[in-house]
Design a protein around this motif. Structure first.
Motif, PDB file in Angstrom:
ATOM      1  N   ASN A 151       0.289  -5.503   5.631  1.00  0.00           N
ATOM      2  CA  ASN A 151      -0.719  -5.196   4.641  1.00  0.00           C
ATOM      3  C   ASN A 151      -1.731  -5.919   4.060  1.00  0.00           C
ATOM      4  O   ASN A 151      -2.889  -5.845   4.129  1.00  0.00           O
ATOM      5  CB  ASN A 151       0.449  -4.325   3.665  1.00  0.00           C
TER       6      ASN A 151
ATOM      7  N   ASN B 245     -15.120  -5.620  -0.483  1.00  0.00           N
ATOM      8  CA  ASN B 245     -15.608  -4.190  -0.541  1.00  0.00           C
ATOM      9  C   ASN B 245     -15.674  -3.837  -1.984  1.00  0.00           C
ATOM     10  O   ASN B 245     -16.634  -3.257  -2.204  1.00  0.00           O
ATOM     11  CB  ASN B 245     -14.713  -3.455   0.454  1.00  0.00           C
TER      12      ASN B 245
ATOM     13  N   SER C   6       0.870  -1.121   0.057  1.00  0.00           N
ATOM     14  CA  SER C   6      -0.204  -0.060   0.115  1.00  0.00           C
ATOM     15  C   SER C   6       0.574   1.246  -0.073  1.00  0.00           C
ATOM     16  O   SER C   6       0.475   2.404   0.430  1.00  0.00           O
ATOM     17  CB  SER C   6      -0.857   0.068   0.971  1.00  0.00           C
TER      18      SER C   6
ATOM     19  N   ASP D  59      -2.419  -8.763   5.532  1.00  0.00           N
ATOM     20  CA  ASP D  59      -3.131  -8.927   6.816  1.00  0.00           C
ATOM     21  C   ASP D  59      -4.385  -8.072   6.772  1.00  0.00           C
ATOM     22  O   ASP D  59      -5.612  -8.823   7.094  1.00  0.00           O
ATOM     23  CB  ASP D  59      -2.292  -9.235   8.020  1.00  0.00           C
ATOM     24  N   ILE D  60      -4.065  -6.797   6.634  1.00  0.00           N
ATOM     25  CA  ILE D  60      -5.351  -6.054   6.771  1.00  0.00           C
ATOM     26  C   ILE D  60      -6.291  -6.263   5.634  1.00  0.00           C
ATOM     27  O   ILE D  60      -7.450  -5.986   5.745  1.00  0.00           O
ATOM     28  CB  ILE D  60      -4.717  -4.478   6.692  1.00  0.00           C
ATOM     29  N   PHE D  61      -5.807  -6.229   4.334  1.00  0.00           N
ATOM     30  CA  PHE D  61      -6.646  -6.748   3.042  1.00  0.00           C
ATOM     31  C   PHE D  61      -7.528  -7.735   3.363  1.00  0.00           C
ATOM     32  O   PHE D  61      -8.789  -7.776   3.117  1.00  0.00           O
ATOM     33  CB  PHE D  61      -5.384  -7.368   2.095  1.00  0.00           C
ATOM     34  N   GLU D  62      -6.953  -8.922   4.090  1.00  0.00           N
ATOM     35  CA  GLU D  62      -7.844 -10.046   4.347  1.00  0.00           C
ATOM     36  C   GLU D  62      -8.751  -9.880   5.554  1.00  0.00           C
ATOM     37  O   GLU D  62     -10.028 -10.109   5.452  1.00  0.00           O
ATOM     38  CB  GLU D  62      -7.037 -11.156   4.730  1.00  0.00           C
ATOM     39  N   ARG D  63      -8.334  -9.157   6.558  1.00  0.00           N
ATOM     40  CA  ARG D  63      -9.071  -8.996   7.723  1.00  0.00           C
ATOM     41  C   ARG D  63     -10.229  -7.986   7.411  1.00  0.00           C
ATOM     42  O   ARG D  63     -11.537  -8.073   7.832  1.00  0.00           O
ATOM     43  CB  ARG D  63      -8.224  -8.243   9.061  1.00  0.00           C
ATOM     44  N   GLU D  64      -9.932  -6.893   6.613  1.00  0.00           N
ATOM     45  CA  GLU D  64     -10.965  -5.821   6.342  1.00  0.00           C
ATOM     46  C   GLU D  64     -11.490  -6.047   5.057  1.00  0.00           C
ATOM     47  O   GLU D  64     -12.375  -5.312   4.429  1.00  0.00           O
ATOM     48  CB  GLU D  64     -10.415  -4.536   6.399  1.00  0.00           C
ATOM     49  N   LYS D  65     -11.458  -7.326   4.407  1.00  0.00           N
ATOM     50  CA  LYS D  65     -12.113  -7.682   3.152  1.00  0.00           C
ATOM     51  C   LYS D  65     -12.159  -6.657   2.137  1.00  0.00           C
ATOM     52  O   LYS D  65     -13.305  -6.335   1.606  1.00  0.00           O
ATOM     53  CB  LYS D  65     -13.488  -8.171   3.619  1.00  0.00           C
ATOM     54  N   LEU D  66     -10.800  -5.918   1.866  1.00  0.00           N
ATOM     55  CA  LEU D  66     -10.733  -4.984   0.933  1.00  0.00           C
ATOM     56  C   LEU D  66     -11.386  -5.288  -0.525  1.00  0.00           C
ATOM     57  O   LEU D  66     -11.916  -4.659  -1.060  1.00  0.00           O
ATOM     58  CB  LEU D  66      -9.392  -4.363   1.034  1.00  0.00           C
TER      59      LEU D  66
END
Length: 290
Positions: free
Chosen positions: A246, A258, A202, A248-255
């Protein structure tokens, strides 16, 4: 090698389509493009086709600033002050359907026409001299040109017919912009190599990658062969750690989910601009529009 780079390479390979299982780290997108071209040239030298060195790319496409990547770039105004550049690059029409000079009234015919320009270029140069075709899933420069239906499937057929490596330059398209980790997944094609950067961290830390299929990697593993190429800070421990966090955030927040959930509303909102006289076209996919 170190644990961060090894774990990240395994994770990227799992996201990538098909058998794109080999990851070579760089510090940015231009370096990833350089890596792909050099890998293609050495691949064909190792497989007994040393004349296959040329690259085909599209007009107005941007592929980077190093001499090789800039040669592949199809924007003359960015190149003139740095010429002579690396020879052996050829440019074909892109997929801008808006005001298309050929088949502007039929997107399916236009798709075949645009893809077949690559075949014409391969034949004009000589199939025994062309190593690779570099294409963005959605071409950024020029104003966001998505592929018409069937375009990449036809390009894949052409590359297979003439033994040309298909490179998906995803420095912009990968990691969420189209609602998938890779644009190739979005448009249902499997390239021989993927180049990526930017969204991998990112933008928080410099990191890029060239991802290759097992087939492309195979001749480099025989005997004493090796890929005679590398970057001092490619796969740096800090950058690879940032990339892991980064993703991990993609997966956790389901980017990606979205983007796919909201892209229809995004498109519908943008298409309201068509009511303005000076707006002639709204084009794109995911969260990537012109």
């Amino acid at each position: 090698a170190h644990p961060n780079a090894i774990e990240l390479a395994e994770r990227i390979a799992a996201y990538a389509p098909g058998d794109l299982n080999r990851v070579f780290f760089t510090t940015g997108g231009g370096e990833a493009v350089e890596t792909a071209w050099k890998a293609a040239k050495q691949y064909f030298k190792l497989t007994g086709k040393p004349l296959k060195t040329k690259v085909i790319s599209r007009q107005v496409a941007y592929h980077g600033t190093p001499h090789g990547a800039l040669s592949i770039t199809g924007i003359p105004s960015l190149k003139q002050m740095f010429e002579p550049l690396v020879p052996s690059t050829v440019h074909v029409p892109n997929t801008n359907f808006y005001r298309a000079p050929e088949h502007g009234d039929n997107i399916d015919d236009f798709s075949i026409w645009a893809a077949d320009q690559i075949e014409h270029a391969i034949l004009a140069e000589g199939p025994d001299t062309v190593a690779a075709v570099f294409l963005e899933p959605v071409q950024n420069a020029g104003g966001c040109f998505p592929p018409p239906p069937g375009y990449f499937q036809r390009v894949r057929e052409i590359c297979d017919e003439y033994d040309v490596l298909m490179v998906s330059d995803e420095v912009i398209c990968a990691f969420g912009r189209l609602g998938e980790m890779f644009g190739a997944t979005r448009y249902d094609y499997v390239p021989d190599m993927i180049t990526c950067a930017k969204g991998l961290t990112s933008g928080y830390s410099p990191l890029g990658a060239m991802i290759a299929t097992d087939r492309v990697m195979e001749p480099f593993l025989e005997g004493n062969n090796s890929f005679a190429h590398g970057y001092t800070f490619g796969g740096h421990p800090v950058s690879t750690a940032v990339a892991m966090a980064n993703l991990d955030i993609f997966e956790r927040e389901k980017l990606n989910e979205n983007v796919r959930t909201n892209e229809g509303a995004f498109r519908a909102t943008l298409e309201k601009l068509l009511d303005i006289d000076i707006v002639g076209d709204v084009r794109g996919d995911g969260f990537f529009y012109g």
